[in-house]
Design an enzyme around this catalytic site. Structure first.
Site, mmCIF file in Angstrom:
data_model
loop_
_atom_site.group_PDB
_atom_site.id
_atom_site.type_symbol
_atom_site.label_atom_id
_atom_site.label_comp_id
_atom_site.label_asym_id
_atom_site.label_seq_id
_atom_site.Cartn_x
_atom_site.Cartn_y
_atom_site.Cartn_z
ATOM 1 N N ARG A 1 5.490 10.867 -2.537
ATOM 2 C CA ARG A 1 5.193 10.592 -1.132
ATOM 3 C C ARG A 1 6.463 10.700 -0.278
ATOM 4 N NH1 ARG A 1 4.960 4.463 1.070
ATOM 5 N NH2 ARG A 1 4.322 5.011 3.186
ATOM 6 N N ARG B 1 14.055 3.746 12.060
ATOM 7 C CA ARG B 1 12.937 4.694 12.062
ATOM 8 C C ARG B 1 12.115 4.575 13.356
ATOM 9 N NH1 ARG B 1 9.904 4.450 6.525
ATOM 10 N NH2 ARG B 1 8.947 6.297 7.485
ATOM 11 N N ALA C 1 3.236 -0.784 4.883
ATOM 12 C CA ALA C 1 2.750 -0.697 6.270
ATOM 13 C C ALA C 1 2.272 -2.053 6.808
ATOM 14 C CB ALA C 1 1.635 0.333 6.357
ATOM 15 N N HIS D 1 12.522 -3.349 1.686
ATOM 16 C CA HIS D 1 12.080 -2.003 2.065
ATOM 17 C C HIS D 1 13.015 -0.977 1.466
ATOM 18 C CE1 HIS D 1 9.221 -3.678 4.854
ATOM 19 N NE2 HIS D 1 10.178 -4.505 5.239
ATOM 20 N N PRO E 1 0.797 -1.226 0.000
ATOM 21 C CA PRO E 1 0.000 0.000 0.000
ATOM 22 C C PRO E 1 0.835 1.284 0.000
ATOM 23 C CG PRO E 1 -0.079 -1.087 2.135
ATOM 24 C CD PRO E 1 0.555 -2.044 1.179
ATOM 25 N N ASN E 2 0.329 2.245 -0.732
ATOM 26 C CA ASN E 2 0.904 3.600 -0.834
ATOM 27 C C ASN E 2 2.181 3.667 -1.664
ATOM 28 O OD1 ASN E 2 -1.078 4.953 0.822
ATOM 29 N ND2 ASN E 2 -0.178 3.858 2.551
ATOM 30 N N ASN F 1 7.520 -6.020 -0.934
ATOM 31 C CA ASN F 1 7.595 -4.879 -0.030
ATOM 32 C C ASN F 1 6.181 -4.712 0.515
ATOM 33 O OD1 ASN F 1 7.698 -2.512 1.339
ATOM 34 N ND2 ASN F 1 8.783 -1.355 -0.242
ATOM 35 N N GLU G 1 11.959 -10.172 1.626
ATOM 36 C CA GLU G 1 11.282 -8.948 2.089
ATOM 37 C C GLU G 1 12.150 -7.739 1.737
ATOM 38 O OE1 GLU G 1 10.730 -9.005 6.323
ATOM 39 O OE2 GLU G 1 10.125 -6.894 6.391
ATOM 40 N N TYR H 1 11.581 8.316 0.988
ATOM 41 C CA TYR H 1 11.456 7.289 -0.058
ATOM 42 C C TYR H 1 12.057 7.685 -1.406
ATOM 43 C CZ TYR H 1 8.286 5.338 3.409
ATOM 44 O OH TYR H 1 7.760 4.843 4.577
HETATM 45 C C1 DQA Z 1 8.401 0.722 3.604
HETATM 46 C C2 DQA Z 1 8.559 0.955 5.131
HETATM 47 C C3 DQA Z 1 7.231 0.835 5.831
HETATM 48 O O1 DQA Z 1 7.390 1.049 7.237
HETATM 49 C C4 DQA Z 1 6.254 1.880 5.318
HETATM 50 O O2 DQA Z 1 4.985 1.732 5.912
HETATM 51 C C5 DQA Z 1 6.154 1.883 3.825
HETATM 52 C C6 DQA Z 1 7.347 1.655 3.024
HETATM 53 C C7 DQA Z 1 9.716 0.957 2.846
HETATM 54 O O3 DQA Z 1 9.793 0.513 1.699
HETATM 55 O O4 DQA Z 1 10.635 1.596 3.356
HETATM 56 O O5 DQA Z 1 5.099 2.185 3.274
HETATM 57 O O6 DQA Z 1 8.019 -0.625 3.403
#
Ligand code: DQA
Length: 142
Positions: free
Chosen positions: A17, A104, A74, A97, A9-10, A71, A95, A22
């Site tokens: 964003r 963080r 959240a 990120h 998501p997002n 990825n 996984e 990011y």
């Molecule tokens: C994320 C890290 C997560 O904590 C966050 O909610 C994201 C992006 C990253 O790629 O750094 O949406 O997965």
């Protein structure tokens, strides 16, 4: 060799964003770089982005891949459903990120996904996906 890459998501908002965290690269540009490396490595890669947990679980359950790169965004920190779907498939999962989630907020330090993944790549920006793709190739070549 089929690899499925799921962006959670997002991540469709990448480039706009929280660019201080990011970066400024869009998801489209990141996917372009992923597909270019995939072609160099001779891997059949598909990329998908979902904002909802159920769609991610369904894509994982389909099982039409040899390895999964995910990825979960959240959902990393909340989703036992995604964790269980990965465990049920019994296929290598990596996984990913963009940001270093260990550096963080406290709530981002917990990942439900790491314990069912081969490993986690975190903190290298868009390169995290490229490192994961190289690892997937190595894992599947063994
Ligand atoms: C994320 C890290 C997560 O904590 C966050 O909610 C994201 C992006 C990253 O790629 O750094 O949406 O997965």
């Amino acid at each position: 060799m089929k690899v499925l890459i799921i962006h959670g998501p997002n991540l469709n908002l990448l480039g706009k964003r929280e660019t201080d965290i990011y970066g400024t690269k869009s998801l489209k540009a990141i996917n372009k770089d992923i597909l270019s490396l995939a072609s160099d490595l001779g891997i059949d890669v598909r990329t998908k982005q979902f904002n909802s947990e159920g769609e991610i679980v369904e894509a994982i359950q389909k099982g039409d891949y040899d390895a999964l790169i995910i990825n979960p965004a959240a959902y990393t920190h909340t989703s036992i459903a995604i964790r269980d779907a990965i465990a049920a498939m019994n296929k290598p999962a990596i996984e990913v990120h963009l940001s270093n989630i260990s550096k963080r907020e406290e709530f981002r330090k917990k990942s439900f996904i790491t314990e069912v993944a081969v490993g986690q790549i975190s903190g290298f920006g868009p390169d995290s996906y490229l490192l994961a793709l190289r690892s997937a190739k190595n894992i599947l070549s063994k």
